[in-house]
Design an enzyme around this catalytic site. Sequence first.
Site, PDB file in Angstrom:
ATOM      1  N   ASP A  47       0.838  -1.205   0.000  1.00 41.64           N
ATOM      2  CA  ASP A  47       0.000   0.000   0.000  1.00 41.64           C
ATOM      3  C   ASP A  47       0.874   1.256   0.000  1.00 41.64           C
ATOM      4  O   ASP A  47       0.370   2.381  -0.052  1.00 41.64           O
ATOM      5  CB  ASP A  47      -1.018  -0.003   1.146  1.00 41.64           C
ATOM      6  CG  ASP A  47      -0.384  -0.057   2.520  1.00 41.64           C
ATOM      7  OD1 ASP A  47       0.863  -0.176   2.605  1.00 41.64           O
ATOM      8  OD2 ASP A  47      -1.133   0.015   3.520  1.00 41.64           O
ATOM      9  N   SER A  48       2.207   1.060  -0.014  1.00 40.59           N
ATOM     10  CA  SER A  48       3.130   2.166  -0.278  1.00 40.59           C
ATOM     11  C   SER A  48       2.795   2.812  -1.620  1.00 40.59           C
ATOM     12  O   SER A  48       3.235   3.929  -1.891  1.00 40.59           O
ATOM     13  CB  SER A  48       4.583   1.658  -0.291  1.00 40.59           C
ATOM     14  OG  SER A  48       4.711   0.535  -1.135  1.00 40.59           O
ATOM     15  N   ASP A  86      -1.034  -6.139  -0.020  1.00 41.69           N
ATOM     16  CA  ASP A  86      -1.341  -5.506   1.265  1.00 41.69           C
ATOM     17  C   ASP A  86      -2.841  -5.328   1.441  1.00 41.69           C
ATOM     18  O   ASP A  86      -3.555  -4.967   0.506  1.00 41.69           O
ATOM     19  CB  ASP A  86      -0.699  -4.102   1.317  1.00 41.69           C
ATOM     20  CG  ASP A  86       0.593  -4.082   2.101  1.00 41.69           C
ATOM     21  OD1 ASP A  86       0.836  -5.008   2.900  1.00 41.69           O
ATOM     22  OD2 ASP A  86       1.363  -3.121   1.915  1.00 41.69           O
ATOM     23  N   LYS A 115      -1.071  -9.327   3.276  1.00 40.41           N
ATOM     24  CA  LYS A 115      -0.275  -8.808   4.393  1.00 40.41           C
ATOM     25  C   LYS A 115      -1.104  -7.785   5.171  1.00 40.41           C
ATOM     26  O   LYS A 115      -1.819  -6.988   4.558  1.00 40.41           O
ATOM     27  CB  LYS A 115       1.016  -8.155   3.883  1.00 40.41           C
ATOM     28  CG  LYS A 115       1.876  -7.541   5.013  1.00 40.41           C
ATOM     29  CD  LYS A 115       3.288  -7.218   4.561  1.00 40.41           C
ATOM     30  CE  LYS A 115       3.443  -5.902   3.860  1.00 40.41           C
ATOM     31  NZ  LYS A 115       3.040  -4.713   4.643  1.00 40.41           N
ATOM     32  N   GLU A 117      -1.015  -5.229   8.943  1.00 41.94           N
ATOM     33  CA  GLU A 117      -0.159  -4.641   9.971  1.00 41.94           C
ATOM     34  C   GLU A 117      -0.750  -4.829  11.362  1.00 41.94           C
ATOM     35  O   GLU A 117      -1.965  -4.718  11.541  1.00 41.94           O
ATOM     36  CB  GLU A 117      -0.004  -3.125   9.717  1.00 41.94           C
ATOM     37  CG  GLU A 117       0.673  -2.815   8.400  1.00 41.94           C
ATOM     38  CD  GLU A 117       0.822  -1.313   8.143  1.00 41.94           C
ATOM     39  OE1 GLU A 117       0.577  -0.499   9.054  1.00 41.94           O
ATOM     40  OE2 GLU A 117       1.189  -0.958   7.006  1.00 41.94           O
ATOM     41  N   GLU A 184       9.687  -4.010  10.209  1.00 43.85           N
ATOM     42  CA  GLU A 184      10.106  -2.731   9.613  1.00 43.85           C
ATOM     43  C   GLU A 184      10.698  -1.800  10.671  1.00 43.85           C
ATOM     44  O   GLU A 184      10.075  -1.561  11.716  1.00 43.85           O
ATOM     45  CB  GLU A 184       8.897  -2.055   8.933  1.00 43.85           C
ATOM     46  CG  GLU A 184       9.252  -0.710   8.299  1.00 43.85           C
ATOM     47  CD  GLU A 184       8.221  -0.188   7.313  1.00 43.85           C
ATOM     48  OE1 GLU A 184       7.214  -0.890   7.048  1.00 43.85           O
ATOM     49  OE2 GLU A 184       8.425   0.932   6.810  1.00 43.85           O
TER      50      GLU A 184
HETATM   51  O1  KIV Z   1       3.605  -1.054   1.607  1.00 45.61           O
HETATM   52  C1  KIV Z   1       4.755  -1.498   1.482  1.00 45.61           C
HETATM   53  O2  KIV Z   1       5.422  -1.313   0.452  1.00 45.61           O
HETATM   54  C2  KIV Z   1       5.309  -2.247   2.599  1.00 45.61           C
HETATM   55  C3  KIV Z   1       6.778  -2.551   2.577  1.00 45.61           C
HETATM   56  C4  KIV Z   1       7.567  -1.326   2.706  1.00 45.61           C
HETATM   57  C5  KIV Z   1       7.159  -3.578   3.580  1.00 45.61           C
HETATM   58  O3  KIV Z   1       4.618  -2.615   3.501  1.00 45.61           O
END
Ligand code: KIV
Length: 266
Positions: A47-48, A86, A115, A117, A184
């Site tokens: 989600d970056s 994510d 994924k 958090e 992280e």
């Molecule tokens: O969103 C993302 O790109 C991430 C990575 C930086 C681990 O969670």
Amino acid sequence: MSAKSVTVRQLQEMKSQQQKISVLTSYDASLTHLMEEAGVDVILVGDSLGMVIQGQESTLPVTLDEMIYHARNVARARERTLLIADMPFMSYRTPDLALESAGRLMKEGGAHMVKLEGGATQIEVIRQITAQGIPVCGHLGLLPQSVHKLGGYRVQGREADRAEAIRQEALALQDAGIDMLVLECVPSALASEITLSLRIPVIGIGAGINCDGQVLVVYDMLGMNPHPPRFVKDFLKTGGSILQALRDYVAAVKDGSFPADEHGFS
Ligand code: KIV
């Protein structure tokens, strides 16, 4: 998945055999093709993308539909890599909603794993998703979706009580059924301890050399971030082409030359 695809089981074997796992983010088909050629093991549709693709200040505005769109673009181009997507902010606030969101990322986005958090608060969510056969990757340490609560993008786990909380949460997530963990921005020594204590692969970003693998945001390692965090290395500077930079990253992760001490935290 084709016979030559990287599987969750293979990642587990790589940990057992002390072979490092290379992970990069990707959000589109073109970079995914190059990552396949470079031999990346795992692609994370992170989600970056909210920050590096959309220009948002944080990952919070990213929607599930946007994640599915980018995951699908990557899924069309992948051949061998395992694809993680994510779960965006607020898409897993209850176990039922989390299952619905994870199911869409798998069915519509083509993800092989999702994924999310967080620690103790996510145990029920993880149980619900994994009970349906969906692999889950946890994410501890710096949690970008909690940036406002954390008061910024800062190293986590430097104080003894926070370090112990992260250690306990890692074990609890493993017990709840996760297949992989991203750590992280935590001190390298803490990441090293957690990696040794878990059966599942631990992937670090700003977490030192002793994790089972490494992940970076692809635009960061291609030198496109004007203010790169300390844990980033620009592989394009020396590689000269995007493909060579990706190959150099994979080689450096595999032979343990990335990250160096200067990319970690104490
Ligand atoms: O969103 C993302 O790109 C991430 C990575 C930086 C681990 O969670």
